[in-house]
Design a protein around this motif. Sequence first.
Motif, mmCIF file in Angstrom:
data_model
loop_
_atom_site.group_PDB
_atom_site.id
_atom_site.type_symbol
_atom_site.label_atom_id
_atom_site.label_comp_id
_atom_site.label_asym_id
_atom_site.label_seq_id
_atom_site.Cartn_x
_atom_site.Cartn_y
_atom_site.Cartn_z
ATOM 1 N N ILE A 121 0.857 -1.185 0.000
ATOM 2 C CA ILE A 121 0.000 0.000 0.000
ATOM 3 C C ILE A 121 0.893 1.234 0.000
ATOM 4 O O ILE A 121 1.826 1.338 0.802
ATOM 5 N N PHE A 122 0.603 2.155 -0.909
ATOM 6 C CA PHE A 122 1.359 3.403 -1.003
ATOM 7 C C PHE A 122 0.418 4.556 -0.710
ATOM 8 O O PHE A 122 -0.566 4.763 -1.420
ATOM 9 N N MET A 123 0.700 5.294 0.344
ATOM 10 C CA MET A 123 -0.155 6.409 0.740
ATOM 11 C C MET A 123 0.578 7.721 0.527
ATOM 12 O O MET A 123 1.620 7.987 1.112
ATOM 13 N N ASP A 124 0.007 8.556 -0.339
ATOM 14 C CA ASP A 124 0.575 9.864 -0.654
ATOM 15 C C ASP A 124 -0.591 10.805 -0.908
ATOM 16 O O ASP A 124 -0.875 11.171 -2.036
ATOM 17 N N SER A 125 -1.267 11.174 0.159
ATOM 18 C CA SER A 125 -2.499 11.957 0.027
ATOM 19 C C SER A 125 -2.476 13.109 1.026
ATOM 20 O O SER A 125 -1.410 13.637 1.330
ATOM 21 N N ALA A 126 -3.628 13.493 1.543
ATOM 22 C CA ALA A 126 -3.698 14.584 2.509
ATOM 23 C C ALA A 126 -2.955 14.197 3.781
ATOM 24 O O ALA A 126 -3.328 13.235 4.453
ATOM 25 N N LEU A 170 3.345 -1.121 4.058
ATOM 26 C CA LEU A 170 2.682 0.161 3.868
ATOM 27 C C LEU A 170 3.771 1.221 3.756
ATOM 28 O O LEU A 170 4.570 1.392 4.677
ATOM 29 N N MET A 171 3.810 1.920 2.632
ATOM 30 C CA MET A 171 4.783 2.995 2.408
ATOM 31 C C MET A 171 4.030 4.315 2.412
ATOM 32 O O MET A 171 3.069 4.500 1.674
ATOM 33 N N VAL A 172 4.466 5.242 3.259
ATOM 34 C CA VAL A 172 3.794 6.528 3.417
ATOM 35 C C VAL A 172 4.772 7.641 3.065
ATOM 36 O O VAL A 172 5.880 7.714 3.612
ATOM 37 N N ASP A 173 4.360 8.522 2.166
ATOM 38 C CA ASP A 173 5.243 9.571 1.653
ATOM 39 C C ASP A 173 4.970 10.909 2.333
ATOM 40 O O ASP A 173 3.865 11.154 2.832
ATOM 41 N N ASP A 174 5.985 11.764 2.339
ATOM 42 C CA ASP A 174 5.867 13.149 2.824
ATOM 43 C C ASP A 174 5.456 13.209 4.287
ATOM 44 O O ASP A 174 4.384 13.712 4.631
ATOM 45 N N ILE A 175 6.319 12.742 5.158
ATOM 46 C CA ILE A 175 5.967 12.676 6.584
ATOM 47 C C ILE A 175 6.683 13.721 7.443
ATOM 48 O O ILE A 175 6.353 13.873 8.615
ATOM 49 N N PHE A 176 7.647 14.455 6.869
ATOM 50 C CA PHE A 176 8.464 15.348 7.680
ATOM 51 C C PHE A 176 8.167 16.837 7.487
ATOM 52 O O PHE A 176 8.664 17.662 8.232
ATOM 53 N N GLN A 177 7.393 17.190 6.476
ATOM 54 C CA GLN A 177 7.094 18.603 6.217
ATOM 55 C C GLN A 177 8.372 19.446 6.245
ATOM 56 O O GLN A 177 8.462 20.463 6.933
ATOM 57 N N ALA A 178 9.357 18.989 5.455
ATOM 58 C CA ALA A 178 10.652 19.672 5.338
ATOM 59 C C ALA A 178 11.334 19.877 6.693
ATOM 60 O O ALA A 178 12.083 20.821 6.904
ATOM 61 N N ALA A 196 8.340 -0.323 12.003
ATOM 62 C CA ALA A 196 8.430 0.849 11.146
ATOM 63 C C ALA A 196 9.862 1.339 11.050
ATOM 64 O O ALA A 196 10.652 1.210 11.994
ATOM 65 N N THR A 197 10.188 1.915 9.886
ATOM 66 C CA THR A 197 11.457 2.602 9.702
ATOM 67 C C THR A 197 11.186 3.864 8.908
ATOM 68 O O THR A 197 10.318 3.886 8.027
ATOM 69 N N GLY A 246 10.543 12.725 3.288
ATOM 70 C CA GLY A 246 10.421 11.704 4.320
ATOM 71 C C GLY A 246 9.490 10.583 3.924
ATOM 72 O O GLY A 246 8.416 10.810 3.384
ATOM 73 N N VAL A 247 9.902 9.361 4.193
ATOM 74 C CA VAL A 247 9.140 8.163 3.869
ATOM 75 C C VAL A 247 9.084 7.267 5.096
ATOM 76 O O VAL A 247 10.094 7.092 5.796
ATOM 77 N N ALA A 248 7.920 6.694 5.363
ATOM 78 C CA ALA A 248 7.777 5.683 6.408
ATOM 79 C C ALA A 248 7.455 4.346 5.768
ATOM 80 O O ALA A 248 6.600 4.270 4.885
#
Length: 223
Positions: A135-140, A161-169, A205-206, A213-215
């Motif tokens: 599962i790839f999550m890259d949404s709100a 489960l891969m989640v993108d954009d987790i660090f907000q720069a 998790a890593t 940022g990616v989880a």
Amino acid sequence: MLNEMMHRPIINPDILNYLRDNQRQLDGKLADLENYAHEKGVPVIPHETVVFLKFLLQQKQPKDILEIGTAIGFSASLMAETVPEAKVTTIDRFEIMINQAKETFEKMNLTDRVTLLEGDAADVLKTLDGPYDFIFMDSAKAKYITFLPECLRLLSDTGILMVDDIFQAGTVLQPIEEIPRKNRSIHRHLNEFLKEVNESPELNATLLPLGDGVALISKNIAK
């Protein structure tokens, strides 16, 4: 549709440029789509995340993939092209993105392998049965913590489960008082998400400094 965080790297700029310019580039229609997104400022995954995602999928070889956040269909097309045997289901609620994604899948000859579900992921996820191997999550970003339970329900015991954009720069680590009011909901909910995935005994998790940022999350089936 511009994503200001894409232009605020969280790693050394020289390393970032190396990761984006010196790793293997895409070719053909995928390369054209990636270049189009960059030229138009469409927030697709950056190239260092592209390379990592391809590598991960080639090792995992998932058969059923779920994506939350289709945008113009770049990452769904990338996943379908990387794992030709996989079926990809992707969700989006924005009409302009849905229309562009449909055009993308037609151009890529992927309409028979990519299923685009239209609607709010909060509603659509409840209608799915799974299980999904990837599962790839890259949404709100503010909805990650909301979507997490449904993603875990749909994730196979050995899935990722891969989640993108987790660090907000990197601003996710700042006190909320220092965050502009318009971004505080994202800040608060991303911190809730990170706390859950890092501390839950049910999960492994890593976190990786790719893009913004990616989880990577899996179920702790050995618990």
